[in-house]
Design an enzyme around this catalytic site. Structure first.
Site, PDB file in Angstrom:
ATOM      1  N   LYS A 171       3.580  10.206   8.432  1.00  0.00           N
ATOM      2  CA  LYS A 171       3.058   9.790   9.737  1.00  0.00           C
ATOM      3  C   LYS A 171       3.901  10.281  10.915  1.00  0.00           C
ATOM      4  O   LYS A 171       3.843  11.429  11.293  1.00  0.00           O
ATOM      5  CB  LYS A 171       2.862   8.276   9.763  1.00  0.00           C
ATOM      6  CG  LYS A 171       1.854   7.789   8.715  1.00  0.00           C
ATOM      7  CD  LYS A 171       1.412   6.388   8.954  1.00  0.00           C
ATOM      8  CE  LYS A 171       0.557   5.861   7.819  1.00  0.00           C
ATOM      9  NZ  LYS A 171      -0.615   6.662   7.464  1.00  0.00           N
TER      10      LYS A 171
ATOM     11  N   THR B 191       2.237  24.125  -3.914  1.00  0.00           N
ATOM     12  CA  THR B 191       2.184  25.430  -3.262  1.00  0.00           C
ATOM     13  C   THR B 191       2.920  25.458  -1.933  1.00  0.00           C
ATOM     14  O   THR B 191       3.751  26.321  -1.689  1.00  0.00           O
ATOM     15  CB  THR B 191       0.710  25.850  -3.042  1.00  0.00           C
ATOM     16  OG1 THR B 191       0.059  25.931  -4.304  1.00  0.00           O
ATOM     17  CG2 THR B 191       0.635  27.204  -2.335  1.00  0.00           C
TER      18      THR B 191
ATOM     19  N   ASP C 140       9.477   2.642   0.825  1.00  0.00           N
ATOM     20  CA  ASP C 140       8.345   3.375   1.374  1.00  0.00           C
ATOM     21  C   ASP C 140       8.325   3.167   2.888  1.00  0.00           C
ATOM     22  O   ASP C 140       7.875   2.142   3.385  1.00  0.00           O
ATOM     23  CB  ASP C 140       7.052   2.873   0.729  1.00  0.00           C
ATOM     24  CG  ASP C 140       5.807   3.576   1.259  1.00  0.00           C
ATOM     25  OD1 ASP C 140       5.908   4.276   2.278  1.00  0.00           O
ATOM     26  OD2 ASP C 140       4.729   3.398   0.656  1.00  0.00           O
TER      27      ASP C 140
ATOM     28  N   PHE D 140       0.853  -1.185   0.000  1.00  0.00           N
ATOM     29  CA  PHE D 140       0.000   0.000   0.000  1.00  0.00           C
ATOM     30  C   PHE D 140       0.890   1.237   0.000  1.00  0.00           C
ATOM     31  O   PHE D 140       1.790   1.368   0.838  1.00  0.00           O
ATOM     32  CB  PHE D 140      -0.917   0.024   1.218  1.00  0.00           C
ATOM     33  CG  PHE D 140      -1.811   1.230   1.259  1.00  0.00           C
ATOM     34  CD1 PHE D 140      -2.924   1.312   0.439  1.00  0.00           C
ATOM     35  CD2 PHE D 140      -1.535   2.295   2.114  1.00  0.00           C
ATOM     36  CE1 PHE D 140      -3.756   2.423   0.468  1.00  0.00           C
ATOM     37  CE2 PHE D 140      -2.352   3.407   2.146  1.00  0.00           C
ATOM     38  CZ  PHE D 140      -3.464   3.479   1.318  1.00  0.00           C
TER      39      PHE D 140
END
Length: 396
Positions: free
Chosen positions: A251, A275, A220, A111
């Site tokens: 996290k 941004t 990841d 995931f």
């Protein structure tokens, strides 16, 4: 509610970071680089001296894919050649050669986020992907280890060898059909997919296979980064001969981002851009987190108390083998399985009512994500509650 966080909020020097959020890619605050140096860069993985900050882990993985694709195509066309007019025009039309037919390889049960590219690379739950168009990208099996590990050494070695062979075959196949893999993304523990583990040897070999095909190796660490595994970054325990090309995070690091090697630096401005590019106020908090981890030796604590927690889970599994299966973990990053989804849900629900908050993962997994300040006395309290709770479970 940590005193260090309270002090940060009360310090007048920090008010601007909370009130005046700058566009970091265009006009960063004058103190931004100092805060970056004493937070993220202070705990950067070895040999990855560069970092982009973002708002979340999904953003981190999306932009890691972009960095990988840009580097892959730069190598393909030659670093000194500028894009042709045909490449520029076709890129605006979403077709080759400007929009190349290259791909990202991921693993079953992995995931990586809920945005378009990260969702295409995710293979954990259908509900995440339903109704969303996806890139036609390859994926390959991740090892399904048997527990206890010491009783299944040969079977697990064979399983990992099978998965590595499939990985290499898949990358070769996609190269032959002119859809070469520009990057491989992998989690140290497939958390959302059920807390799936593999050996350090598996990851070392996966890294070498990736390099053979000239692809980026992206680790990841959105779930595993931040110390819960007993090291700041879980991949540090693998003993890699060559570091990852990129490490993504989120996290526990309070914002998303990508660490990357010099080879993945972007020469042109605004190719990796949004941004905000993260939030500088989160770096103030992260400085306090990093200081606390070091001052209180919380990585060592995660290793020690994590081992104690795993022993606790093994004891519960031995007493209730019909309910609690496959205890496993690295540091405090632990998990168990139940025989069915229904049984898992009942265990989680009953423990929640008893004051223990746990999460389900995969089809039958239960994951443990305690704080870095977990102590043995906390594990003892959990053991007593879990013993009484699991005893009430009847199989579905």
């Amino acid at each position: 509610n940590h005193p260090a966080f309270q002090a940060i909020l009360k310090d007048p020097k920090n008010s601007s970071a909370f009130i005046n959020r700058p566009s970091l890619a265009v006009l960063p605050d004058t103190r931004f680089m100092d805060d970056l140096a004493h937070s993220l860069l202070e705990v950067a993985p070895a040999h990855l001296p560069n970092v982009f900050t973002f708002g979340c882990g999904s953003c981190a993985n999306e932009n890691a894919f972009k960095l990988a694709c840009m580097r892959f195509m730069r190598d393909h066309r030659g670093s000194s050649r500028l894009p042709t007019e045909a490449e520029l025009v076709s890129a605006m039309e979403n077709r080759p050669p400007g929009s190349p037919l290259i791909s990202i390889l991921s693993f079953e049960k992995g995931f990586h986020g809920r945005l378009f590219a990260s969702l295409s690379a995710s293979k954990s739950k259908a509900v995440h992907k339903l109704d969303i168009p996806a890139y036609d990208w390859p994926y390959t099996p991740f090892p399904e280890l048997k527990y206890p590990l010491e009783a299944h050494v040969r079977e697990n070695e064979q399983e990992e060898a099978r998965c590595l062979e499939r990985m290499e075959q898949t990358m070769r196949l996609w190269k032959e059909k002119d859809r070469p893999v520009a990057a491989v993304i992998i989690e140290p523990v497939l958390a959302e997919g059920g807390d799936k583990h593999a050996s350090p040897a598996f990851f070392r070999q996966a890294r070498e296979i990736t390099a053979q095909f000239g692809a980026a190796f992206i680790v990841d660490e959105v779930q595993t980064g931040g110390g819960a595994t007993g090291t700041m970054w879980a991949h540090e325990a693998w003993g890699l001969a060559h570091p990852p090309d990129m490490v993504t995070f989120g996290k526990k690091m309070l914002q998303g981002g990508v660490f990357y090697t010099n080879q993945y630096k972007v020469n042109e401005p605004y190719r990796v851009m949004n941004t905000w590019h993260g939030d500088p106020s989160k770096l103030l908090f992260l400085r306090a987190v990093v200081d606390e981890i070091k001052e209180k030796n919380l990585l060592e604590n995660a290793q020690s108390v994590g081992g104690y927690l795993l022993d606790c889970l093994k004891a519960i599994s031995a007493k209730y083998p019909h309910v609690i299966l496959n205890p496993r973990g690295i540091g405090t990053f632990c998990a168990v399985d139940c025989p069915t989804t229904e049984t898992r849900n009942e265990v989680v629900s009953l423990l929640k009512r008893a004051g223990v908050l746990l999460g389900g993962c995969g089809e039958v997994g239960i994951r443990f994500r305690p704080t870095l300040t977990l102590e043995r006395r906390h594990v003892d309290i959990f053991h007593d509650i879990a013993d009484q709770t699991v005893a009430k479970i009847k199989l579905h």
